[in-house]
Design a protein around this motif. Structure first.
Motif, PDB file in Angstrom:
ATOM      1  N   PRO A 157     -21.876 127.086 107.102  1.00  0.00           N
ATOM      2  CA  PRO A 157     -21.528 127.093 108.529  1.00  0.00           C
ATOM      3  C   PRO A 157     -21.307 125.707 109.121  1.00  0.00           C
ATOM      4  O   PRO A 157     -20.768 125.587 110.228  1.00  0.00           O
ATOM      5  N   TRP A 158     -21.716 124.659 108.385  1.00  0.00           N
ATOM      6  CA  TRP A 158     -21.617 123.301 108.914  1.00  0.00           C
ATOM      7  C   TRP A 158     -20.567 122.474 108.196  1.00  0.00           C
ATOM      8  O   TRP A 158     -20.533 121.240 108.325  1.00  0.00           O
ATOM      9  N   LEU A 159     -19.683 123.150 107.458  1.00  0.00           N
ATOM     10  CA  LEU A 159     -18.589 122.442 106.799  1.00  0.00           C
ATOM     11  C   LEU A 159     -17.526 122.025 107.819  1.00  0.00           C
ATOM     12  O   LEU A 159     -17.350 122.663 108.852  1.00  0.00           O
ATOM     13  N   ALA A 160     -16.823 120.945 107.500  1.00  0.00           N
ATOM     14  CA  ALA A 160     -15.744 120.452 108.352  1.00  0.00           C
ATOM     15  C   ALA A 160     -14.640 119.883 107.465  1.00  0.00           C
ATOM     16  O   ALA A 160     -14.892 119.485 106.322  1.00  0.00           O
ATOM     17  N   VAL A 161     -13.411 119.864 107.984  1.00  0.00           N
ATOM     18  CA  VAL A 161     -12.260 119.330 107.259  1.00  0.00           C
ATOM     19  C   VAL A 161     -11.872 117.986 107.872  1.00  0.00           C
ATOM     20  O   VAL A 161     -11.737 117.875 109.096  1.00  0.00           O
ATOM     21  N   GLY A 215     -32.695 111.273 116.335  1.00  0.00           N
ATOM     22  CA  GLY A 215     -32.554 109.938 116.881  1.00  0.00           C
ATOM     23  C   GLY A 215     -31.240 109.266 116.564  1.00  0.00           C
ATOM     24  O   GLY A 215     -30.960 108.179 117.060  1.00  0.00           O
ATOM     25  N   ARG A 216     -30.375 109.888 115.720  1.00  0.00           N
ATOM     26  CA  ARG A 216     -29.133 109.226 115.358  1.00  0.00           C
ATOM     27  C   ARG A 216     -27.921 110.143 115.490  1.00  0.00           C
ATOM     28  O   ARG A 216     -26.863 109.868 114.946  1.00  0.00           O
ATOM     29  N   GLY A 217     -28.067 111.240 116.232  1.00  0.00           N
ATOM     30  CA  GLY A 217     -26.925 112.109 116.497  1.00  0.00           C
ATOM     31  C   GLY A 217     -26.432 112.838 115.269  1.00  0.00           C
ATOM     32  O   GLY A 217     -27.204 113.195 114.381  1.00  0.00           O
ATOM     33  N   ILE A 218     -25.102 113.034 115.194  1.00  0.00           N
ATOM     34  CA  ILE A 218     -24.476 113.792 114.112  1.00  0.00           C
ATOM     35  C   ILE A 218     -23.980 112.851 113.023  1.00  0.00           C
ATOM     36  O   ILE A 218     -23.322 111.849 113.302  1.00  0.00           O
ATOM     37  N   ARG A 219     -24.299 113.189 111.784  1.00  0.00           N
ATOM     38  CA  ARG A 219     -23.735 112.477 110.647  1.00  0.00           C
ATOM     39  C   ARG A 219     -22.987 113.474 109.761  1.00  0.00           C
ATOM     40  O   ARG A 219     -23.293 114.665 109.766  1.00  0.00           O
ATOM     41  N   GLU A 220     -22.045 112.949 108.997  1.00  0.00           N
ATOM     42  CA  GLU A 220     -21.261 113.792 108.098  1.00  0.00           C
ATOM     43  C   GLU A 220     -21.384 113.265 106.671  1.00  0.00           C
ATOM     44  O   GLU A 220     -21.174 112.078 106.424  1.00  0.00           O
TER      45      GLU A 220
END
Length: 339
Positions: free
Chosen positions: A103-107, A142-147
């Motif tokens: 569900p957390w995949l992105a292109v 503490g560091r938001g969103i990472r990919e």
């Protein structure tokens, strides 16, 4: 001679870490990042944990040159490494369980000519002359969103194919963060920006027909170009073939193919915008591409134009030869048979 920060951190970081890191292995690693820069990572591995938290040292080296005390930097590095050890447990779980990661995949899109080394270990799919890869988005305290990019090793651990990975990534991201097509004029001057992809009727070509394709969050939105059906939908709304200007990793500009600008002019415009307005880490490419509705293909118009010109030239030569032969036959007929 005083040690530089990387070597000093390697030798002394355990003095600042919790006691359970006493027997940990500390190493310095060179890591190639998205922009092909080599960064120095300080990695700490505890035996039996299966986890190796790492922090990049370049920002701290700059701060140290600017006058920050080394002890202050070391305390911050130790705090990040200890916290990353806990957060890495979640990331490791996601890597091992595809149902949790899916569900957390992105292109995301990259220019394969600029990111050749970065793309080597990642299962990519072509998107015109760009390359689409998949990433897992994770929220870190503490560091938001990472990919985190999906490598061949992770994909094999999941037991899936490259085709399934990319299909699942597009479905997951479109559900979580849908694609949006906005009029550029609305974005620049209007208070409301209706998502034109939610409509069905052909768009009225008023003023300068320029559009922005992105996602709802406008983060990594150029990746929507690789989603199934998006380019076809845009073409149906425009009622025409169109150009794709890869203005940044977060968005792409869409211009109908109305003959107003040559591809070379568009590419120069992208180069100028990239240099003046786009941060280096967000620059996607300067390759302006053309979407052909009839063939449903995305590619460089210059190449198609050259092939078309060669075909046209061959046809003109055939027509000329046929015409000359026909004229010669007519002249021979008027003269009559020789005695």
């Amino acid at each position: 001679m005083e040690q530089g920060l990387p070597e000093y951190a390697r030798r002394h970081i355990k003095e600042y870490l919790p006691p359970d890191y006493r027997d940990a292995d500390v190493t310095l690693e060179k890591i190639r990042q998205n922009n092909d820069r080599l960064l120095t990572g300080l990695a700490v591995h505890k035996e039996g944990s299966g986890l190796t938290p790492m922090v990049y040292l370049e920002p701290y080296m700059e701060e140290m040159r600017a006058g920050r005390r080394r002890a202050s930097i070391m305390r911050e590095l130790a705090g990040i490494l200890a916290e990353d050890g806990r957060e890495a447990i979640l990331r490791k779980t996601m890597r091992e369980d595809y149902d949790k990661a899916r569900p957390w995949l992105a292109v995301r899109l990259y220019d394969p000519d600029k990111y050749r080394e970065y793309l080597k270990d990642k299962p990519s799919m072509p998107c015109g002359e760009l390359a689409a890869i998949c990433k897992v988005r994770a929220r870190e305290k503490g560091r938001g969103i990472r990919e985190a990019p999906v490598t061949y090793g992770i994909m094999e651990a999941w037991g899936i194919t490259k085709e399934q990975l990319h299909k699942d990534a597009a479905v997951a991201e479109s559900t979580r963060n849908p694609a949006c097509l906005y009029r550029m004029g609305d974005m620049l001057f209007g208070e409301e920006c209706p998502n034109l992809l939610e409509g069905t009727a052909p768009l009225a070509m008023e003023g300068i027909p320029a559009y922005i394709l992105t996602n709802h969050d406008m983060q990594g939105g150029a990746g929507t170009l690789a989603w199934d059906g998006i380019l076809e939908k845009v073409g149906d709304l425009l009622g025409a073939d169109f150009y794709v200007l890869p203005s940044s990793a977060n968005e792409a500009m869409i211009l109908p193919d109305d003959g107003r600008m040559a591809p070379e002019e568009m590419e120069q415009m992208v180069r100028d915008v990239n240099m003046e307005r786009v941060a280096p880490q967000l620059r996607l490419s300067e390759k302006v591409q053309h979407y052909d509705r009839a063939s449903k293909t995305l590619g460089r118009r210059q190449e198609k134009g050259l092939l078309g010109q060669l075909a046209d030239n061959r046809e003109q030569i055939r027509e000329k030869d046929a015409g000359e032969k026909g004229m010669a036959a007519k002249q021979a007929g008027r003269k009559g048979p020789e005695l």
